[in-house]
Design a protein around this motif. Sequence first.
Motif, PDB file in Angstrom:
ATOM      1  N   GLU A 155       0.824  -1.214   0.000  1.00  0.00           N
ATOM      2  CA  GLU A 155       0.000   0.000   0.000  1.00  0.00           C
ATOM      3  C   GLU A 155       0.857   1.263   0.000  1.00  0.00           C
ATOM      4  N   ILE A 156       2.173   1.072  -0.015  1.00  0.00           N
ATOM      5  CA  ILE A 156       3.098   2.210   0.064  1.00  0.00           C
ATOM      6  C   ILE A 156       4.052   2.242  -1.125  1.00  0.00           C
ATOM      7  N   GLY A 157       4.769   1.144  -1.357  1.00  0.00           N
ATOM      8  CA  GLY A 157       5.793   1.101  -2.397  1.00  0.00           C
ATOM      9  C   GLY A 157       5.242   1.196  -3.804  1.00  0.00           C
ATOM     10  N   GLU A 158       6.021   1.780  -4.694  1.00  0.00           N
ATOM     11  CA  GLU A 158       5.669   1.969  -6.108  1.00  0.00           C
ATOM     12  C   GLU A 158       4.361   2.741  -6.279  1.00  0.00           C
ATOM     13  N   GLY A 159       4.117   3.627  -5.351  1.00  0.00           N
ATOM     14  CA  GLY A 159       2.917   4.460  -5.400  1.00  0.00           C
ATOM     15  C   GLY A 159       1.959   4.105  -4.283  1.00  0.00           C
ATOM     16  N   THR A 160       1.767   5.031  -3.356  1.00  0.00           N
ATOM     17  CA  THR A 160       0.855   4.796  -2.238  1.00  0.00           C
ATOM     18  C   THR A 160      -0.589   4.678  -2.726  1.00  0.00           C
ATOM     19  N   ASN A 161      -1.458   4.155  -1.867  1.00  0.00           N
ATOM     20  CA  ASN A 161      -2.880   4.110  -2.203  1.00  0.00           C
ATOM     21  C   ASN A 161      -3.400   5.495  -2.565  1.00  0.00           C
ATOM     22  N   GLU A 162      -2.917   6.497  -1.837  1.00  0.00           N
ATOM     23  CA  GLU A 162      -3.380   7.858  -2.078  1.00  0.00           C
ATOM     24  C   GLU A 162      -2.961   8.363  -3.459  1.00  0.00           C
ATOM     25  N   VAL A 163      -1.736   8.044  -3.855  1.00  0.00           N
ATOM     26  CA  VAL A 163      -1.263   8.425  -5.187  1.00  0.00           C
ATOM     27  C   VAL A 163      -2.056   7.690  -6.262  1.00  0.00           C
ATOM     28  N   MET A 164      -2.354   6.412  -6.021  1.00  0.00           N
ATOM     29  CA  MET A 164      -3.146   5.659  -6.995  1.00  0.00           C
ATOM     30  C   MET A 164      -4.501   6.322  -7.215  1.00  0.00           C
ATOM     31  N   LYS A 165      -5.156   6.717  -6.119  1.00  0.00           N
ATOM     32  CA  LYS A 165      -6.467   7.359  -6.249  1.00  0.00           C
ATOM     33  C   LYS A 165      -6.367   8.701  -6.955  1.00  0.00           C
ATOM     34  N   TYR A 166      -5.312   9.429  -6.684  1.00  0.00           N
ATOM     35  CA  TYR A 166      -5.094  10.720  -7.333  1.00  0.00           C
ATOM     36  C   TYR A 166      -4.958  10.549  -8.845  1.00  0.00           C
ATOM     37  N   VAL A 167      -4.127   9.569  -9.247  1.00  0.00           N
ATOM     38  CA  VAL A 167      -3.907   9.343 -10.679  1.00  0.00           C
ATOM     39  C   VAL A 167      -5.180   8.829 -11.348  1.00  0.00           C
ATOM     40  N   ILE A 168      -5.871   7.905 -10.688  1.00  0.00           N
ATOM     41  CA  ILE A 168      -7.118   7.375 -11.256  1.00  0.00           C
ATOM     42  C   ILE A 168      -8.114   8.503 -11.517  1.00  0.00           C
ATOM     43  N   TYR A 169      -8.251   9.418 -10.564  1.00  0.00           N
ATOM     44  CA  TYR A 169      -9.182  10.523 -10.752  1.00  0.00           C
ATOM     45  C   TYR A 169      -8.754  11.411 -11.920  1.00  0.00           C
ATOM     46  N   LYS A 170      -7.467  11.704 -11.998  1.00  0.00           N
ATOM     47  CA  LYS A 170      -6.961  12.536 -13.093  1.00  0.00           C
ATOM     48  C   LYS A 170      -7.267  11.883 -14.449  1.00  0.00           C
ATOM     49  N   LEU A 171      -7.117  10.565 -14.530  1.00  0.00           N
ATOM     50  CA  LEU A 171      -7.394   9.858 -15.772  1.00  0.00           C
ATOM     51  C   LEU A 171      -8.891   9.845 -16.086  1.00  0.00           C
ATOM     52  N   ILE A 172      -9.701   9.762 -15.035  1.00  0.00           N
ATOM     53  CA  ILE A 172     -11.157   9.847 -15.238  1.00  0.00           C
ATOM     54  C   ILE A 172     -11.517  11.198 -15.859  1.00  0.00           C
ATOM     55  N   GLU A 173     -10.912  12.259 -15.327  1.00  0.00           N
ATOM     56  CA  GLU A 173     -11.171  13.605 -15.834  1.00  0.00           C
ATOM     57  C   GLU A 173     -10.752  13.766 -17.306  1.00  0.00           C
TER      58      GLU A 173
END
Length: 380
Positions: A359-377
Motif C-alpha cells: 500500500e506504500i511502495g511503487e505508489g501509495t494508495n493515495e497516489v493511486m487514487k489521485y492518478v485514477i481521478y486525473k485519468l477519469i477527468e
Amino acid sequence: MSLLTQEHELARKTAREFAEKYVDPIVRKMDRENYYPRETIRDAGELGILTPTVPAEYGGGGGDLRTAVVVLEELGRISGGFSLLVEALGILFADAVNKHASKRQKEEILPKIASGEKIGAFALSEPCCGSDAAAIQTAAVRRGGEWVINGHKMWITNGHYADYYLVAARTGPREARHKAITVFLLKRSNCVETSQIEVMGVRGTGTAEVKFNNCAASDDDIVGEVNGGWKVIVDTLNVGRTAISGVTVGIARGAFEEALKWARNRELFDRKLIEFQNTQFELAEMYASIETARTLAYYAAYLYDINSPGFLIMSHVAKLQTARIAVDVTRRAVQIEGGFGYSKESKAEMFYRDAKILEIGEGTNEVMKYVIYKLIEKGQ
C-alpha cells in the motif's frame, strides 16, 4: 475469454516448482535475519525467472507482462520478500533497461542481470520525496565533458547489493520539475555508499539508503535522452504497478492457504475450527477477494500486452485494489489463527507484515487514487 495461455501456465508451473524447492527453505532465514538470498537469485537466473520479460537473446524469460505477473504470484505465495526483490530487479531495473537503454548498454548488462551474476536496482525515491518523484534533488552536473552525480536515495530494493543502478537525477533547475530529470545507468564503484534498512516486512530484499558522492558518468551512461528521464520513470512505474500486483496476489494466497490449513486442524469446543460458520464465511470472503485481485492483475497485464490504451488506468486500479485486498486477507488469516497468528511462528504473521508495503511502495494508495481521478477527468 481466458486471460492466460498455455505458455503462461507453463511459466506458472516452473515458478511454483522453483519457489517450493529453492525459496521455501530460506523463507524464515530471509525474514528473521534480513538475509539476502544471493545464491537463490542465481538459481532463479538459470531458469529465466529472474527477468521474465527480458528477451531470450539476453538470457531472460522472453515472456510478456502476464508471464511476469504469474511468476511473481507463485513466488509471492511462498515469500513476499523474494517475489518483491525479483519484481524490483526483473521489472523496475531489467525490463526498463531492455526498453529504454542503448544496444550497447543492453548487451553489456542484461545477460549479467538475467543470469543472476550481477544485481541491478532502480534508484528513484529520496528522503525528500517519495510520492512526489518530480521533486527529486539528486543532481547531475556537467563538468569538463562528463556528468558528476551527487545525491541521496532511500528505500531502494536490492540497493545494498546492487552492481548497477538506474539513477534518476536532476539535470536542470528544480522549478522545471519532471522536465529536467535524466536517468543514468551507473556501475557501482567507490563513489557509491549504501546502508541497509531494517524494514517491517518483505525482509531480505537488500532495501537500502544509497548515496552517490561525485560519481562520474558519460553521455554513454544516459538511458534515453538528457532531460527525458521522466518518460522512462513513468513507463517503468506503470508496468511495475501491474507487476507488483502479482506479488500481492501471491502474498494473499500464501496467507489464505496457511489459514485454511490451520482451520482444518485446530480444535475448539470439541469441534474443528473450520466447522464454525463464521470461519467458513471468513475463508469464503478471503477466497473471493483473492480471485478479484487475481483477475484485476491479469487483466491489467493483458491490456498492456495487447497495447490497449485502457492499460494506464487499469494498472493503477489493479495496484490500488490488490494491495488493499492483500492487507485485508492477511489480516483475516492472522485473526483466524488467533494467538498463534500473532506469534513469529506463524507464516500468516509474516505475510501480514509483507502485505503492508504494497500500500506504500511503487505508489501509495493515495497516489493511486489521485492518478485514477486525473485519468477519469481526461476521459480514459
